[in-house]
Scaffold this motif. Structure first.
Motif, PDB file in Angstrom:
ATOM      1  N   GLU A  88     -16.363 -62.935  37.345  1.00 16.22           N
ATOM      2  CA  GLU A  88     -15.533 -61.563  37.710  1.00 16.22           C
ATOM      3  C   GLU A  88     -15.594 -61.188  36.331  1.00 16.22           C
ATOM      4  O   GLU A  88     -15.936 -61.912  35.468  1.00 16.22           O
ATOM      5  CB  GLU A  88     -14.422 -61.867  37.768  1.00 16.22           C
ATOM      6  CG  GLU A  88     -13.650 -63.293  39.270  1.00 16.22           C
ATOM      7  CD  GLU A  88     -12.862 -62.865  39.192  1.00 16.22           C
ATOM      8  OE1 GLU A  88     -11.940 -63.527  38.486  1.00 16.22           O
ATOM      9  OE2 GLU A  88     -12.050 -63.721  40.865  1.00 16.22           O
ATOM     10  N   MET A  90     -14.864 -57.823  33.777  1.00 15.10           N
ATOM     11  CA  MET A  90     -13.274 -57.205  33.015  1.00 15.10           C
ATOM     12  C   MET A  90     -13.606 -56.365  32.182  1.00 15.10           C
ATOM     13  O   MET A  90     -14.816 -56.950  30.771  1.00 15.10           O
ATOM     14  CB  MET A  90     -12.519 -58.256  32.638  1.00 15.10           C
ATOM     15  CG  MET A  90     -11.375 -58.077  33.574  1.00 15.10           C
ATOM     16  SD  MET A  90     -10.732 -57.351  34.107  1.00 15.10           S
ATOM     17  CE  MET A  90     -10.239 -56.392  34.222  1.00 15.10           C
ATOM     18  N   ARG A 107      -2.679 -59.721  28.723  1.00 12.00           N
ATOM     19  CA  ARG A 107      -3.180 -58.881  29.263  1.00 12.00           C
ATOM     20  C   ARG A 107      -5.189 -59.456  30.010  1.00 12.00           C
ATOM     21  O   ARG A 107      -5.476 -59.604  30.097  1.00 12.00           O
ATOM     22  CB  ARG A 107      -3.919 -57.045  29.064  1.00 12.00           C
ATOM     23  CG  ARG A 107      -4.549 -56.968  27.729  1.00 12.00           C
ATOM     24  CD  ARG A 107      -4.852 -56.077  27.431  1.00 12.00           C
ATOM     25  NE  ARG A 107      -5.667 -55.990  26.223  1.00 12.00           N
ATOM     26  CZ  ARG A 107      -6.431 -53.934  25.565  1.00 12.00           C
ATOM     27  NH1 ARG A 107      -6.512 -53.671  26.947  1.00 12.00           N
ATOM     28  NH2 ARG A 107      -7.095 -54.697  24.999  1.00 12.00           N
ATOM     29  N   LYS A 111      -6.578 -62.128  33.270  1.00 12.37           N
ATOM     30  CA  LYS A 111      -8.139 -61.987  33.668  1.00 12.37           C
ATOM     31  C   LYS A 111      -9.207 -63.261  33.734  1.00 12.37           C
ATOM     32  O   LYS A 111      -9.509 -63.101  33.659  1.00 12.37           O
ATOM     33  CB  LYS A 111      -8.432 -60.846  32.808  1.00 12.37           C
ATOM     34  CG  LYS A 111      -7.476 -59.406  33.562  1.00 12.37           C
ATOM     35  CD  LYS A 111      -7.493 -59.022  35.501  1.00 12.37           C
ATOM     36  CE  LYS A 111      -6.756 -58.060  35.682  1.00 12.37           C
ATOM     37  NZ  LYS A 111      -7.237 -58.186  36.845  1.00 12.37           N
ATOM     38  N   HIS A 121     -15.560 -61.318  30.003  1.00 10.89           N
ATOM     39  CA  HIS A 121     -14.947 -60.402  29.299  1.00 10.89           C
ATOM     40  C   HIS A 121     -16.006 -59.223  28.055  1.00 10.89           C
ATOM     41  O   HIS A 121     -16.027 -59.851  27.398  1.00 10.89           O
ATOM     42  CB  HIS A 121     -13.751 -60.612  28.983  1.00 10.89           C
ATOM     43  CG  HIS A 121     -13.352 -61.153  28.964  1.00 10.89           C
ATOM     44  ND1 HIS A 121     -11.632 -61.990  28.801  1.00 10.89           N
ATOM     45  CD2 HIS A 121     -12.937 -62.115  30.858  1.00 10.89           C
ATOM     46  CE1 HIS A 121     -10.465 -62.203  30.436  1.00 10.89           C
ATOM     47  NE2 HIS A 121     -11.774 -62.073  31.372  1.00 10.89           N
TER      48      HIS A 121
END
Length: 292
Positions: A88, A90, A107, A111, A121
């Motif tokens: 994933e 972000m 935040r 995530k 990230h």
């Protein structure tokens, strides 16, 4: 082709950013480097499948660097062979109105990757001690009860924030998240070249922002903040790695190789064994399917 050694990139003591290389010479041409990346990213993809089945660790990959340091293309190339369910990505921008109603780590926390997955990230919780330190007026937008003016954003404030970040990462690692923090070390000259390419190539124009030039004027201040952040937060449990970023193919390979070589040291990561009953009856299940 020279091997990539974790020890050459892992930051284990206080550093001066100006002493860290922004170029990595692997004594190999681009094709050889890209072939090596294709091999290691396939290995990473297989390892992630095993981690998914194992279900006890998650991996957080933090990418920090100045504009044009190659974070987006690195994500595309390094994680290309992953099963889509296993990674994933972000990309953290300016905090939204909702995000500003929470503490600055919220935040990022929501995530985080689940067990068995990679979370990448692009820009991270470190923006809160980098951009905000260069522009301390941004802190006022957080509406903290003890920050009445810019004068309250002092050294004691940053000391506390670094302590919070270290505690945050310790909490993650204590609960099974393996944290990798990569500093994409781009030289100022190479950033200039990449910004010019954005202007010169029509298909790259959309990436250019006049704000990039404003931030570039603050280069030295950013480097001071990066150096301080790295020195304060490169720990045994969540170390920083210096990734020379002036050449994109070698930077991508370095990140992929460090990830793989570190993760394969976790010998407990393996597919779970079947229970005894299922094992004992495999022949029956096979026979049932073959007789359909």
């Amino acid at each position: 082709m020279k091997d990539i050694q974790i020890k050459d990139h892992k930051i284990t003591s206080k550093i001066k950013l100006s002493d860290l290389p922004s170029k990595l010479d692997l004594e190999a041409d681009k094709d050889t480097t890209e072939d090596a990346l294709r091999k290691v990213r396939r290995q990473l993809g297989k390892l992630q499948d095993t981690m998914y089945a194992h279900g006890k660790y998650s991996v957080l990959v933090c990418l920090q660097g100045m504009d044009t340091s190659g974070k987006d293309s690195l994500i595309r190339e390094v994680f290309k062979d992953f099963n889509a369910r296993g990674v994933e990505v972000m990309s953290f921008k300016v905090p939204t109105e909702l995000e500003l109603k929470h503490d600055y780590l919220w935040r990022h926390y929501i995530k985080l990757p689940a067990r068995g997955k990679f979370g990448v990230h692009n820009r991270t919780h470190y923006e809160n001690v980098l951009v905000t330190r260069v522009h301390p007026e941004y802190i006022l937008g957080e509406k903290l009860p003890f920050v009445k003016s810019i004068d309250d954003v002092n050294e004691a404030f940053w000391d506390k924030r670094f302590e919070q970040i270290n505690n945050f990462e310790k909490h993650l690692t204590d609960n099974g998240t393996l944290v990798f923090k990569f500093f994409m070390n781009l030289s100022k000259d190479e950033q200039r070249n990449r910004l010019l390419r954005r202007l010169d190539k029509q298909e790259k124009n959309w990436k250019f922002s006049a704000g990039d030039l404003k931030e570039r004027k603050l280069w030295d201040k950013y480097m001071d903040c990066y150096q301080d952040a790295i020195n304060r937060t490169s720990t045994d449990y969540a170390p920083w790695y210096n990734i020379p970023a002036d050449d994109k193919p070698t930077a991508r390979l370095a990140v992929a190789q460090i990830l793989y070589d570190t993760l394969k040291q976790y010998t407990d990561i393996k597919e779970p064994d079947l229970d005894d009953k299922t094992k004992a009856n495999l022949h029956l299940y096979r026979e049932q399917l073959n007789n359909e």
